[in-house]
Design an enzyme around this catalytic site. Structure first.
Site, PDB file in Angstrom:
ATOM      1  N   LYS A 111       0.843  -1.214   0.000  1.00 38.12           N
ATOM      2  CA  LYS A 111       0.000   0.000   0.000  1.00 38.12           C
ATOM      3  C   LYS A 111       0.869   1.252   0.000  1.00 38.12           C
ATOM      4  CE  LYS A 111      -4.285  -1.728   0.542  1.00 38.12           C
ATOM      5  NZ  LYS A 111      -4.515  -2.766   1.555  1.00 38.12           N
ATOM      6  N   LYS A 194     -10.028 -16.061 -12.130  1.00 37.73           N
ATOM      7  CA  LYS A 194     -10.815 -15.707 -10.957  1.00 37.73           C
ATOM      8  C   LYS A 194     -11.737 -14.528 -11.232  1.00 37.73           C
ATOM      9  CE  LYS A 194     -10.059 -14.642  -6.093  1.00 37.73           C
ATOM     10  NZ  LYS A 194      -9.851 -13.296  -5.638  1.00 37.73           N
ATOM     11  N   LYS A 197     -13.194  -8.169  -8.186  1.00 37.72           N
ATOM     12  CA  LYS A 197     -13.502  -6.749  -8.431  1.00 37.72           C
ATOM     13  C   LYS A 197     -12.409  -6.077  -9.251  1.00 37.72           C
ATOM     14  CE  LYS A 197     -15.917  -6.614  -4.296  1.00 37.72           C
ATOM     15  NZ  LYS A 197     -15.579  -6.739  -2.911  1.00 37.72           N
TER      16      LYS A 197
END
Ligand code: AMP
Length: 330
Positions: A111, A194, A197
């Site tokens: 992140k 897969k 999102k």
């Protein structure tokens, strides 16, 4: 009966992968264990969501999970921010969390790299808040995905460190929830491994039938089998994987047979059936989501009752922890 805890991220909508890979298991779990499901709204603050958006996102996920069958009578369903005991335990545990280990966390590094201008303290101590979420109810199990395994390991470290430091055996060392069966992985319709999102290939539970039909129609296919009894390429196998969860075994056998005999020109029919069966699964859920989303009184009741039950459990832990750490009443 064991205590199981699972967090719900207040971002995005649930898709078929979430439903078959997680939600269906939660429904079974709430029958068999003492379950806590919480909306991780404090966690979402690391990215500074717009206040109005935050509220709407919380409303959305709550409505979606309830619509899928999470039952406030069976499980404790609450918002993290409704339980101030979590904030206090987080403060206490932070004293035992070291900069070096927090900086080494894979998700933190990732992140921080993605958003170098927003490396805030909340992001750094994310694993401590996650450990608090779990330890506040002294949970035995946490259903975790691969990306959360390191956080759970850190939770065990903090629990162990606390027990050791204060010479107690207070916190249990939580482990991943074992389902006792293979987890289903729902693939994408774009031939990818897969549905997800970030992959942008999802069929959402709130998708209207027309949208579902369009998405399924656009699924990657080819000209059909080149010869009888050849193995299916991945992208065709993917369609069968979804068919297996939404359709009857007879329907699966029917299309399998078409593949194996080497016939062509039936993909249109397969896609029509697949779309119809997905719509049959999602329609009642979509209708419930829309009802619940607009029912403030119900959402208020669920969150109030949930907060009350969660605070009872959290309060007990916090009282014990305070006592152990030397915060005693005069
Ligand atoms: P995410 O939406 O990526 O935050 O995933 C939440 C949870 O849903 C994961 O931990 C998995 O258990 C489940 N999940 C997500 N995508 C899939 C998928 N394509 N197939 C099966 N399970 C999934």
């Amino acid at each position: 009966m064991k205590t199981v805890l699972s967090g719900i991220r207040p971002t995005g909508n649930l898709h078929l992968g979430n439903y078959y890979g997680a939600l269906i298991n939660f429904l079974k779990m709430q029958e068999e264990h003492k379950c806590f499901f919480f909306v991780a709204d404090w966690h979402s603050l690391t990215t500074h969501p717009d206040p109005k958006m935050l509220h709407e996102n919380v409303r959305n996920v709550l409505a979606e999970y309830l619509a899928c069958g999470l039952d406030p009578e069976k499980a404790t369903i609450y918002l993290q921010s409704d339980v101030p005991e979590i904030a206090e335990l987080y403060l206490l545990l932070n004293m035992h969390a070291y900069l070096g280990e927090l900086e080494k966390t894979v998700s933190f590094k990732e992140k921080a790299r993605q958003n170098p201008n927003n490396v805030n303290a909340g992001l750094l101590t994310y694993p401590v808040l996650m450990a608090t979420d779990i330890l506040i109810h002294n949970a035995d199990y946490v259903p975790v995905g691969k990306d959360q395994e390191q956080h759970l390991e850190m939770t065990r470290n903090y629990a162990n460190r606390f027990n050791h430091k204060y010479g107690v055996e207070y916190f249990k060392l939580p482990t991943p929830f074992i389902y006792g069966h293979e987890l289903i992985k729902i693939p994408g319709l774009d031939g990818s491994g897969k549905m997800g999102k970030s992959e942008g290939n999802c069929i959402y539970l709130i998708d209207e039938p027309k949208t579902i039909e369009k998405k399924v129609k656009g699924a990657l296919t080819d000209n059909g089998p080149e010869a009888p009894n050849t193995p299916k390429p991945d992208y065709i196998e993917n369609l069968f994987t979804i068919l297996k969860v939404v359709s009857t075994p007879e329907a699966v056998a029917y299309y399998d047979n078409l593949w194996n005999t080497g016939e062509t020109k039936w993909y249109g029919k397969l896609k029509k059936q697949l779309a119809e069966d997905i719509i049959q699964v999602t329609t009642p859920i979509r209708e419930r989501i829309n009802d619940i989303k607009n029912d403030d009184a119900y959402l208020r009741k669920v969150t109030r009752d949930g907060a009350e039950k969660a605070r009872e459990s959290a309060g007990k832990t916090l009282r014990d922890v305070r006592e152990i750490m030397g915060f005693k009443m005069f």
